[in-house]
Design a protein around this motif. Structure first.
Motif, mmCIF file in Angstrom:
data_model
loop_
_atom_site.group_PDB
_atom_site.id
_atom_site.type_symbol
_atom_site.label_atom_id
_atom_site.label_comp_id
_atom_site.label_asym_id
_atom_site.label_seq_id
_atom_site.Cartn_x
_atom_site.Cartn_y
_atom_site.Cartn_z
ATOM 1 N N THR A 15 0.819 -1.200 0.000
ATOM 2 C CA THR A 15 0.000 0.000 0.000
ATOM 3 C C THR A 15 0.852 1.249 0.000
ATOM 4 O O THR A 15 0.471 2.301 0.480
ATOM 5 N N GLY A 16 2.040 1.168 -0.547
ATOM 6 C CA GLY A 16 2.905 2.341 -0.625
ATOM 7 C C GLY A 16 3.398 2.715 0.748
ATOM 8 O O GLY A 16 3.983 1.901 1.436
ATOM 9 N N ASP A 17 3.177 3.964 1.163
ATOM 10 C CA ASP A 17 3.610 4.388 2.480
ATOM 11 C C ASP A 17 2.488 4.223 3.500
ATOM 12 O O ASP A 17 2.357 4.986 4.438
ATOM 13 N N TRP A 18 1.670 3.209 3.314
ATOM 14 C CA TRP A 18 0.545 2.938 4.196
ATOM 15 C C TRP A 18 0.704 1.555 4.779
ATOM 16 O O TRP A 18 0.903 0.604 4.028
ATOM 17 N N PRO A 19 0.729 1.340 6.090
ATOM 18 C CA PRO A 19 0.491 2.300 7.156
ATOM 19 C C PRO A 19 1.499 3.444 7.168
ATOM 20 O O PRO A 19 2.655 3.257 6.793
ATOM 21 N N PRO A 20 1.063 4.627 7.653
ATOM 22 C CA PRO A 20 1.842 5.827 7.427
ATOM 23 C C PRO A 20 2.971 6.099 8.397
ATOM 24 O O PRO A 20 3.733 7.032 8.173
ATOM 25 N N ASN A 21 3.085 5.339 9.502
ATOM 26 C CA ASN A 21 4.177 5.627 10.419
ATOM 27 C C ASN A 21 4.588 4.367 11.162
ATOM 28 O O ASN A 21 4.003 3.291 10.998
ATOM 29 N N LEU A 22 5.610 4.524 12.006
ATOM 30 C CA LEU A 22 6.193 3.372 12.685
ATOM 31 C C LEU A 22 5.184 2.677 13.593
ATOM 32 O O LEU A 22 5.089 1.443 13.592
ATOM 33 N N LEU A 23 4.439 3.449 14.381
ATOM 34 C CA LEU A 23 3.468 2.846 15.283
ATOM 35 C C LEU A 23 2.456 2.006 14.518
ATOM 36 O O LEU A 23 2.137 0.879 14.910
ATOM 37 N N ALA A 24 1.951 2.550 13.422
ATOM 38 C CA ALA A 24 0.967 1.823 12.639
ATOM 39 C C ALA A 24 1.560 0.565 12.018
ATOM 40 O O ALA A 24 0.924 -0.485 11.981
ATOM 41 N N ARG A 25 2.782 0.660 11.545
ATOM 42 C CA ARG A 25 3.400 -0.511 10.898
ATOM 43 C C ARG A 25 3.640 -1.627 11.900
ATOM 44 O O ARG A 25 3.450 -2.809 11.604
ATOM 45 N N ILE A 26 4.082 -1.267 13.108
ATOM 46 C CA ILE A 26 4.280 -2.286 14.136
ATOM 47 C C ILE A 26 2.943 -2.913 14.513
ATOM 48 O O ILE A 26 2.823 -4.131 14.678
ATOM 49 N N ALA A 27 1.908 -2.074 14.640
ATOM 50 C CA ALA A 27 0.599 -2.567 15.066
ATOM 51 C C ALA A 27 -0.030 -3.508 14.050
ATOM 52 O O ALA A 27 -0.885 -4.322 14.416
ATOM 53 N N THR A 28 0.368 -3.421 12.780
ATOM 54 C CA THR A 28 -0.203 -4.324 11.782
ATOM 55 C C THR A 28 0.244 -5.764 11.991
ATOM 56 O O THR A 28 -0.315 -6.673 11.376
ATOM 57 N N THR A 29 1.245 -5.981 12.840
ATOM 58 C CA THR A 29 1.714 -7.341 13.096
ATOM 59 C C THR A 29 0.857 -8.057 14.131
ATOM 60 O O THR A 29 1.095 -9.228 14.413
ATOM 61 N N ILE A 30 -0.128 -7.361 14.707
ATOM 62 C CA ILE A 30 -1.009 -7.974 15.694
ATOM 63 C C ILE A 30 -2.444 -7.924 15.176
ATOM 64 O O ILE A 30 -2.735 -7.287 14.176
ATOM 65 N N GLY A 31 -3.336 -8.597 15.859
ATOM 66 C CA GLY A 31 -4.720 -8.676 15.420
ATOM 67 C C GLY A 31 -5.457 -7.361 15.562
ATOM 68 O O GLY A 31 -5.043 -6.453 16.288
ATOM 69 N N ARG A 32 -6.584 -7.267 14.868
ATOM 70 C CA ARG A 32 -7.372 -6.030 14.866
ATOM 71 C C ARG A 32 -7.822 -5.644 16.271
ATOM 72 O O ARG A 32 -7.808 -4.480 16.638
ATOM 73 N N ARG A 33 -8.227 -6.608 17.097
ATOM 74 C CA ARG A 33 -8.685 -6.306 18.448
ATOM 75 C C ARG A 33 -7.544 -5.698 19.260
ATOM 76 O O ARG A 33 -7.753 -4.747 20.022
ATOM 77 N N GLN A 34 -6.353 -6.237 19.112
ATOM 78 C CA GLN A 34 -5.221 -5.688 19.844
ATOM 79 C C GLN A 34 -4.822 -4.313 19.321
ATOM 80 O O GLN A 34 -4.312 -3.477 20.076
ATOM 81 N N GLN A 35 -5.054 -4.063 18.044
ATOM 82 C CA GLN A 35 -4.777 -2.721 17.507
ATOM 83 C C GLN A 35 -5.629 -1.681 18.212
ATOM 84 O O GLN A 35 -5.193 -0.560 18.470
ATOM 85 N N GLU A 36 -6.873 -2.046 18.543
ATOM 86 C CA GLU A 36 -7.743 -1.134 19.273
ATOM 87 C C GLU A 36 -7.159 -0.829 20.650
ATOM 88 O O GLU A 36 -7.190 0.318 21.113
ATOM 89 N N ASN A 37 -6.606 -1.850 21.299
ATOM 90 C CA ASN A 37 -5.962 -1.638 22.593
ATOM 91 C C ASN A 37 -4.734 -0.748 22.464
ATOM 92 O O ASN A 37 -4.466 0.089 23.337
ATOM 93 N N VAL A 38 -3.987 -0.926 21.371
ATOM 94 C CA VAL A 38 -2.821 -0.072 21.141
ATOM 95 C C VAL A 38 -3.252 1.384 20.992
ATOM 96 O O VAL A 38 -2.613 2.301 21.523
#
Length: 353
Positions: A15-38
């Motif tokens: 998706t190019g530069d998406w996710p747009p930053n470091l926090l988002a890119r790290i969070a993509t390695t976990i499940g959607r429910r855990q992303q909400e907790n992040v």
């Protein structure tokens, strides 16, 4: 030539530069429910670390609840997160100087409420003092979430009068239920601070919000929408099959994309319908991508301005892919749409060659 599948979009940066930053890119390695907790943990960190952001959040909550800062609600609170108790584990709790809970913030992205969750959280709040339960969610989800939160409270015989579209309050104003969008909360903080941490949170939320699930209405499930998606994908199928056999590779199918590998001027490209990029990046489902193993980054950077100068194309690149969004003509017949897409693919390939 590299392996054929290398030009297909995937989770390693397609998706190019998406996710747009470091926090988002790290969070993509976990499940959607855990992303909400992040997301809620990141919000807590920002308001704990930045007094300007914290006061802005308190002021925004008070204003939306119809309370006066400094009189009804302290102008500054100390915040704790995931605070376990008999009533459960609210995401964020704001405490006054006497350690009394005055604000409970329940942050939602996709999730709904647990059984009696809002009623249980209401018992956490200080008795006899103006206090707030704030449901923080994407704007589109607020009405439905607030309706459910209100129902849970009234089921416990807590009488609330409607004070606005997403605001309810007891007659003595000791409890206010209010809905606040993530974006307005972020904007309230951005008006008083420009911290790097807040920038990370904003980028992460923007990424999460693009994939927010909305309950399907009856109209969403109508046959007409099925025919629309079928038309969208069949156009891509026809365009790809129109290339000579020598230029066609294997077809690729994934939950988020479907398409065809094309070998154009000796370089493997992927063309097809890419749902993630359609939802997150551009107003078109049709994309062409080249992996860095096929198209060296230096070459991709060199041709990027020329690609973006072509009408009907908007391209971007990151460390992995060159991605070109292809815009078909609106309100046109199928033949014109397919011809236009084919011509755009050829123009991309001619620059890449």
């Amino acid at each position: 030539m590299t392996a054929a599948l290398s030009s297909s979009p995937d989770y390693d940066g397609g998706t190019g530069d998406w996710p747009p930053n470091l926090l988002a890119r790290i969070a993509t390695t976990i499940g959607r429910r855990q992303q909400e907790n992040v997301a809620s943990t990141a919000l807590l960190y920002v308001i704990q670390a930045d007094s300007h952001a914290r006061r802005a959040v308190v002021a925004d909550v008070a204003r939306r609840a119809g309370l006066t800062v400094g009189a009804d609600l302290p102008d500054d609170l100390s915040f704790v997160g995931q605070d376990h108790g008999e009533d459960g584990r609210p995401d964020i709790v704001g405490l006054d100087d006497c350690a009394r809970a005055r604000v409970v913030i329940e942050a939602k992205i996709d999730a709904g409420f647990q059984l009696r969750q809002m009623a249980r959280y209401s018992t956490r709040l200080a008795s006899g003092l103006p206090s707030v339960i704030a449901v923080l969610a994407p704007e589109r989800r607020l009405p439905r979430l607030l309706h459910e939160a209100h129902r849970q409270l009234t089921d416990e015989e807590i009488e609330l009068a409607e004070r606005g579209q997403v605001t309810w309050q007891t007659a003595d104003r000791t409890l206010t239920l209010v809905g606040i969008s993530w974006l307005t909360t972020l904007e309230a903080m951005e008006n008083v601070t420009s911290s790097a941490d807040l920038g990370q949170l904003r980028g992460f939320y923007d990424y999460l919000e693009s994939a927010v699930f909305l309950p399907l209405a009856t109209a969403d499930l109508a046959q007409a929408n099925g025919r629309l998606m079928r038309s969208v994908t069949s156009v891509a199928q026809n365009v790809a099959s129109g290339f000579p056999a020598a230029e066609r590779g294997s077809t690729t199918h994934h939950w988020s994309y479907t398409g065809q590998l094309l070998v154009l001027h000796g370089r493997t490209a992927w063309f097809g319908v890419w749902l993630d990029a359609w939802a997150q990046r551009e107003d078109t489902p049709y994309w062409v991508t080249y992996h860095k193993d096929v198209l060296p980054p230096a070459k991709a950077a060199q041709i990027l301005p020329e690609l973006n100068a072509i009408p009907g194309i908007r391209a971007h690149r990151d460390e992995t892919y060159l991605c070109a969004a292809l815009f078909p003509p609106a309100e046109a017949e199928r033949a014109e749409v397919e011809t236009t897409l084919t011509e755009l693919i050829r123009q991309v390939a001619n620059l890449v060659r």
